[in-house]
Write a protein that holds these residues in place. Structure first.
Motif, mmCIF file in Angstrom:
data_model
loop_
_atom_site.group_PDB
_atom_site.id
_atom_site.type_symbol
_atom_site.label_atom_id
_atom_site.label_comp_id
_atom_site.label_asym_id
_atom_site.label_seq_id
_atom_site.Cartn_x
_atom_site.Cartn_y
_atom_site.Cartn_z
ATOM 1 N N LEU A 52 0.835 -1.208 0.000
ATOM 2 C CA LEU A 52 0.000 0.000 0.000
ATOM 3 C C LEU A 52 0.869 1.256 0.000
ATOM 4 O O LEU A 52 0.602 2.203 -0.749
ATOM 5 C CB LEU A 52 -0.934 0.010 1.212
ATOM 6 C CG LEU A 52 -1.752 1.279 1.407
ATOM 7 C CD1 LEU A 52 -2.723 1.473 0.253
ATOM 8 C CD2 LEU A 52 -2.484 1.236 2.728
ATOM 9 N N ALA A 53 1.911 1.276 0.823
ATOM 10 C CA ALA A 53 2.791 2.447 0.887
ATOM 11 C C ALA A 53 3.449 2.695 -0.459
ATOM 12 O O ALA A 53 3.537 3.841 -0.928
ATOM 13 C CB ALA A 53 3.843 2.245 1.973
ATOM 14 N N ARG A 54 3.906 1.639 -1.105
ATOM 15 C CA ARG A 54 4.536 1.786 -2.421
ATOM 16 C C ARG A 54 3.517 2.309 -3.444
ATOM 17 O O ARG A 54 3.818 3.199 -4.244
ATOM 18 C CB ARG A 54 5.112 0.446 -2.868
ATOM 19 C CG ARG A 54 5.761 0.479 -4.211
ATOM 20 C CD ARG A 54 7.013 1.334 -4.199
ATOM 21 N NE ARG A 54 7.635 1.268 -5.514
ATOM 22 C CZ ARG A 54 8.248 2.280 -6.091
ATOM 23 N NH1 ARG A 54 8.388 3.420 -5.453
ATOM 24 N NH2 ARG A 54 8.770 2.143 -7.273
ATOM 25 N N ALA A 55 2.317 1.756 -3.426
ATOM 26 C CA ALA A 55 1.274 2.200 -4.356
ATOM 27 C C ALA A 55 0.939 3.671 -4.134
ATOM 28 O O ALA A 55 0.734 4.430 -5.096
ATOM 29 C CB ALA A 55 0.027 1.334 -4.200
ATOM 30 N N MET A 56 0.890 4.097 -2.885
ATOM 31 C CA MET A 56 0.582 5.502 -2.584
ATOM 32 C C MET A 56 1.690 6.425 -3.086
ATOM 33 O O MET A 56 1.417 7.507 -3.599
ATOM 34 C CB MET A 56 0.374 5.690 -1.079
ATOM 35 C CG MET A 56 -0.861 4.999 -0.552
ATOM 36 S SD MET A 56 -2.389 5.617 -1.287
ATOM 37 C CE MET A 56 -2.412 7.277 -0.662
ATOM 38 N N CYS A 57 2.947 5.999 -2.943
ATOM 39 C CA CYS A 57 4.064 6.806 -3.443
ATOM 40 C C CYS A 57 3.998 6.946 -4.958
ATOM 41 O O CYS A 57 4.205 8.040 -5.499
ATOM 42 C CB CYS A 57 5.395 6.180 -3.036
ATOM 43 S SG CYS A 57 5.756 6.314 -1.278
ATOM 44 N N ALA A 59 1.289 6.682 -6.845
ATOM 45 C CA ALA A 59 0.122 7.512 -7.168
ATOM 46 C C ALA A 59 0.410 8.982 -6.909
ATOM 47 O O ALA A 59 0.022 9.849 -7.701
ATOM 48 C CB ALA A 59 -1.085 7.052 -6.357
ATOM 49 N N ALA A 60 1.095 9.284 -5.828
ATOM 50 C CA ALA A 60 1.409 10.680 -5.502
ATOM 51 C C ALA A 60 2.327 11.282 -6.560
ATOM 52 O O ALA A 60 2.141 12.421 -6.991
ATOM 53 C CB ALA A 60 2.052 10.763 -4.116
#
Length: 69
Positions: A52-57, A59-60
């Motif tokens: 999730l953290a990687r996906a959020m980075c 996406a950001a």
């Protein structure tokens, strides 16, 4: 003392909201299992939170909210 009073006041005046969201993480768990089996990630502790953290980075960055191209 003033800080304590403000904390107590905000506990009773601030709106309290809880939201529950059901998410199907089946595909994410399959990804994690595949990554754990790969040589590159064999000694890395992987979790759904890491994915999730990687996906959020990613996406950001794509939305230019954080970092550069």
């Amino acid at each position: 003392k003033v800080t304590a009073e403000n904390v107590v006041r905000s506990a009773f005046t601030a709106p309290h909201v809880t939201e529950f969201i059901t998410v199907d993480v089946t595909r994410t768990m399959r990804l994690i299992e595949r990554l754990r089996e790969s040589r590159e990630f064999r000694d890395v502790k992987l979790s759904p939170l890491a994915v999730l953290a990687r996906a959020m980075c990613i996406a950001a960055r794509r939305t230019r909210l954080w970092g550069s191209r």
